[in-house]
Scaffold this motif. Sequence first.
Motif, PDB file in Angstrom:
ATOM      1  N   ALA A 164       0.832  -1.219   0.000  1.00 52.97           N
ATOM      2  CA  ALA A 164       0.000   0.000   0.000  1.00 52.97           C
ATOM      3  C   ALA A 164       0.862   1.262   0.000  1.00 52.97           C
ATOM      4  O   ALA A 164       0.462   2.285  -0.565  1.00 52.97           O
ATOM      5  CB  ALA A 164      -0.942  -0.007   1.203  1.00 52.97           C
ATOM      6  N   LEU A 165       2.029   1.200   0.631  1.00 53.87           N
ATOM      7  CA  LEU A 165       2.945   2.340   0.673  1.00 53.87           C
ATOM      8  C   LEU A 165       3.801   2.460  -0.602  1.00 53.87           C
ATOM      9  O   LEU A 165       4.584   3.384  -0.738  1.00 53.87           O
ATOM     10  CB  LEU A 165       3.879   2.222   1.885  1.00 53.87           C
ATOM     11  N   GLY A 166       3.646   1.509  -1.510  1.00 53.30           N
ATOM     12  CA  GLY A 166       4.415   1.533  -2.743  1.00 53.30           C
ATOM     13  C   GLY A 166       5.858   1.090  -2.577  1.00 53.30           C
ATOM     14  O   GLY A 166       6.707   1.398  -3.413  1.00 53.30           O
ATOM     15  N   LEU A 167       6.139   0.363  -1.497  1.00 48.28           N
ATOM     16  CA  LEU A 167       7.513  -0.065  -1.233  1.00 48.28           C
ATOM     17  C   LEU A 167       7.838  -1.444  -1.798  1.00 48.28           C
ATOM     18  O   LEU A 167       8.998  -1.800  -1.968  1.00 48.28           O
ATOM     19  CB  LEU A 167       7.791  -0.018   0.272  1.00 48.28           C
ATOM     20  N   ILE A 168       6.804  -2.240  -2.058  1.00 50.10           N
ATOM     21  CA  ILE A 168       6.967  -3.517  -2.747  1.00 50.10           C
ATOM     22  C   ILE A 168       5.922  -3.575  -3.849  1.00 50.10           C
ATOM     23  O   ILE A 168       4.874  -2.948  -3.752  1.00 50.10           O
ATOM     24  CB  ILE A 168       6.856  -4.745  -1.805  1.00 50.10           C
ATOM     25  N   GLU A 169       6.233  -4.347  -4.874  1.00 51.80           N
ATOM     26  CA  GLU A 169       5.326  -4.406  -6.011  1.00 51.80           C
ATOM     27  C   GLU A 169       4.252  -5.479  -5.884  1.00 51.80           C
ATOM     28  O   GLU A 169       3.144  -5.294  -6.353  1.00 51.80           O
ATOM     29  CB  GLU A 169       6.113  -4.603  -7.292  1.00 51.80           C
ATOM     30  N   THR A 170       4.576  -6.613  -5.298  1.00 49.28           N
ATOM     31  CA  THR A 170       3.599  -7.691  -5.188  1.00 49.28           C
ATOM     32  C   THR A 170       3.410  -8.095  -3.745  1.00 49.28           C
ATOM     33  O   THR A 170       4.296  -7.918  -2.915  1.00 49.28           O
ATOM     34  CB  THR A 170       4.043  -8.929  -5.992  1.00 49.28           C
ATOM     35  N   VAL A 171       2.276  -8.640  -3.464  1.00 49.79           N
ATOM     36  CA  VAL A 171       1.987  -9.116  -2.112  1.00 49.79           C
ATOM     37  C   VAL A 171       2.084 -10.619  -2.106  1.00 49.79           C
ATOM     38  O   VAL A 171       1.728 -11.303  -2.993  1.00 49.79           O
ATOM     39  CB  VAL A 171       0.593  -8.661  -1.639  1.00 49.79           C
TER      40      VAL A 171
END
Length: 124
Positions: free
Chosen positions: A117-124
């Motif tokens: 959500a913070l844009g720090l990783i691309e995939t969950v």
Amino acid sequence: MIAQTLIPGFSTQYFSDSLLHTDAQAVVLQSYGHGNAPSEAAFIKAVESFTQGGGLLLNISQVPQGCAAAVYAQGSALRQAGVVNGGKCNLETAAALLTLAVSNRWNAETVQQKLHALGLIETV
């Protein structure tokens, strides 16, 4: 909370013992490059024991503008041991996020969702 930066000559035994005997609920691991860490069996087993016991371990890169991701074998071993890859997360953000995580009883999946959500990783 514990924060550990990996450096050449780092004692995996010391860190492994610390994980096995800590009351901390969360750890920030500043690893090499793209999230690489020692692949010694005792180190990985201690990490796995910590995370399976409910501890949160967030792996971030110590490289400015770095991105922790399980792109190499060492990073993959950490991920399989229950570590959350912090992507582009820096130390300050990691500390704040894990403080919120412990306070709100978030699990590793929720931490990953927050990083996304913070844009720090691309995939969950």
